[in-house]
Write an enzyme that holds these catalytic residues in place. Structure first.
Site, PDB file in Angstrom:
ATOM      1  N   HIS A  20      75.717  34.742  53.814  1.00 14.22           N
ATOM      2  CA  HIS A  20      74.386  34.147  53.715  1.00 14.22           C
ATOM      3  C   HIS A  20      73.381  35.169  53.187  1.00 14.22           C
ATOM      4  O   HIS A  20      73.312  36.288  53.674  1.00 14.22           O
ATOM      5  CB  HIS A  20      73.962  33.629  55.092  1.00 14.22           C
ATOM      6  CG  HIS A  20      72.693  32.872  55.075  1.00 14.22           C
ATOM      7  ND1 HIS A  20      71.759  32.985  56.061  1.00 14.22           N
ATOM      8  CD2 HIS A  20      72.194  31.969  54.188  1.00 14.22           C
ATOM      9  CE1 HIS A  20      70.736  32.198  55.798  1.00 14.22           C
ATOM     10  NE2 HIS A  20      70.976  31.566  54.665  1.00 14.22           N
ATOM     11  N   ASP A  28      72.043  37.214  30.402  1.00 15.19           N
ATOM     12  CA  ASP A  28      72.319  37.146  28.967  1.00 15.19           C
ATOM     13  C   ASP A  28      73.010  38.433  28.529  1.00 15.19           C
ATOM     14  O   ASP A  28      73.186  39.363  29.319  1.00 15.19           O
ATOM     15  CB  ASP A  28      71.040  36.876  28.176  1.00 15.19           C
ATOM     16  CG  ASP A  28      69.956  37.926  28.387  1.00 15.19           C
ATOM     17  OD1 ASP A  28      70.281  39.127  28.529  1.00 15.19           O
ATOM     18  OD2 ASP A  28      68.773  37.553  28.389  1.00 15.19           O
ATOM     19  N   HIS A  98      60.164  40.154  35.162  1.00 12.65           N
ATOM     20  CA  HIS A  98      61.452  40.544  34.592  1.00 12.65           C
ATOM     21  C   HIS A  98      61.845  41.940  35.071  1.00 12.65           C
ATOM     22  O   HIS A  98      63.021  42.197  35.354  1.00 12.65           O
ATOM     23  CB  HIS A  98      61.386  40.487  33.061  1.00 12.65           C
ATOM     24  CG  HIS A  98      62.692  40.737  32.388  1.00 12.65           C
ATOM     25  ND1 HIS A  98      63.799  39.944  32.586  1.00 12.65           N
ATOM     26  CD2 HIS A  98      63.078  41.705  31.514  1.00 12.65           C
ATOM     27  CE1 HIS A  98      64.802  40.407  31.865  1.00 12.65           C
ATOM     28  NE2 HIS A  98      64.391  41.476  31.208  1.00 12.65           N
ATOM     29  N   TYR A 120      65.329  35.927  28.239  1.00 15.59           N
ATOM     30  CA  TYR A 120      65.146  35.710  29.681  1.00 15.59           C
ATOM     31  C   TYR A 120      66.141  34.714  30.272  1.00 15.59           C
ATOM     32  O   TYR A 120      65.834  34.046  31.263  1.00 15.59           O
ATOM     33  CB  TYR A 120      63.702  35.286  29.994  1.00 15.59           C
ATOM     34  CG  TYR A 120      62.697  36.323  29.591  1.00 15.59           C
ATOM     35  CD1 TYR A 120      62.506  37.463  30.361  1.00 15.59           C
ATOM     36  CD2 TYR A 120      61.960  36.182  28.419  1.00 15.59           C
ATOM     37  CE1 TYR A 120      61.595  38.438  29.982  1.00 15.59           C
ATOM     38  CE2 TYR A 120      61.042  37.148  28.031  1.00 15.59           C
ATOM     39  CZ  TYR A 120      60.864  38.271  28.816  1.00 15.59           C
ATOM     40  OH  TYR A 120      59.961  39.226  28.435  1.00 15.59           O
ATOM     41  N   ALA A 121      67.329  34.637  29.712  1.00 17.40           N
ATOM     42  CA  ALA A 121      68.381  33.779  30.262  1.00 17.40           C
ATOM     43  C   ALA A 121      69.094  34.552  31.372  1.00 17.40           C
ATOM     44  O   ALA A 121      70.241  34.983  31.233  1.00 17.40           O
ATOM     45  CB  ALA A 121      69.354  33.345  29.171  1.00 17.40           C
ATOM     46  N   ASN A 122      68.360  34.753  32.457  1.00 16.19           N
ATOM     47  CA  ASN A 122      68.856  35.523  33.592  1.00 16.19           C
ATOM     48  C   ASN A 122      68.426  34.828  34.875  1.00 16.19           C
ATOM     49  O   ASN A 122      67.338  34.270  34.951  1.00 16.19           O
ATOM     50  CB  ASN A 122      68.266  36.940  33.584  1.00 16.19           C
ATOM     51  CG  ASN A 122      68.470  37.639  32.262  1.00 16.19           C
ATOM     52  OD1 ASN A 122      69.592  37.856  31.835  1.00 16.19           O
ATOM     53  ND2 ASN A 122      67.381  37.985  31.591  1.00 16.19           N
TER      54      ASN A 122
END
Length: 131
Positions: A20, A28, A98, A120-122
């Site tokens: 948990h 990316d 970021h 920003y594909a994170n």
């Protein structure tokens, strides 16, 4: 052979050991991964595999109670952000910068590197419980 859709043994191993609030990141191809964090590198060529398909596959196996996303994502990559919201549905979203997201990678169990080239594909997925 596994019956679930996620076939990558490294990702499955990390997920099976998560408790948990443990965290797993998907990034990316340009996301800097700290040396001390496990890297699961799926990047094959530019765009393959994509961020969204990787996120979908992992969410079939991992119970997530919260996601951390760079606040820049919504403005710079609005189409990606819309897709993420559609996929995660009612899961809590916490927006951080970021730079903060990159710092959080040190506390992740692993970072899954995709071939994605959308800015920003994170995302950081915080594990929930199934009970």
């Amino acid at each position: 052979m596994r019956k679930t859709s996620l076939l990558n043994s490294n990702i499955s191993s990390v997920i099976s050991k998560m408790g948990h609030t443990d965290m797993l990141a998907i990034g990316d191809c340009g996301l800097p991964i700290p040396k001390e964090t496990e890297r699961i590198d799926l990047a094959l060529i530019k765009g393959v595999p994509g961020f969204i398909e990787t996120l979908k596959a992992i969410l079939e196996e991992l119970q997530v109670e919260e996601v951390l996303i760079a606040k820049e994502t919504e403005k710079v990559s609005p189409e990606l952000f819309t897709k993420i919201k559609e996929i995660i549905k009612d899961t809590k979203i916490t927006f951080i910068s970021h730079e903060e997201l990159k710092k959080e990678l040190k506390d992740c169990k692993a970072v899954v590197r995709t071939g994605e080239q959308t800015p920003y594909a994170n995302i950081i997925l915080k594990s929930g419980v199934v009970f």
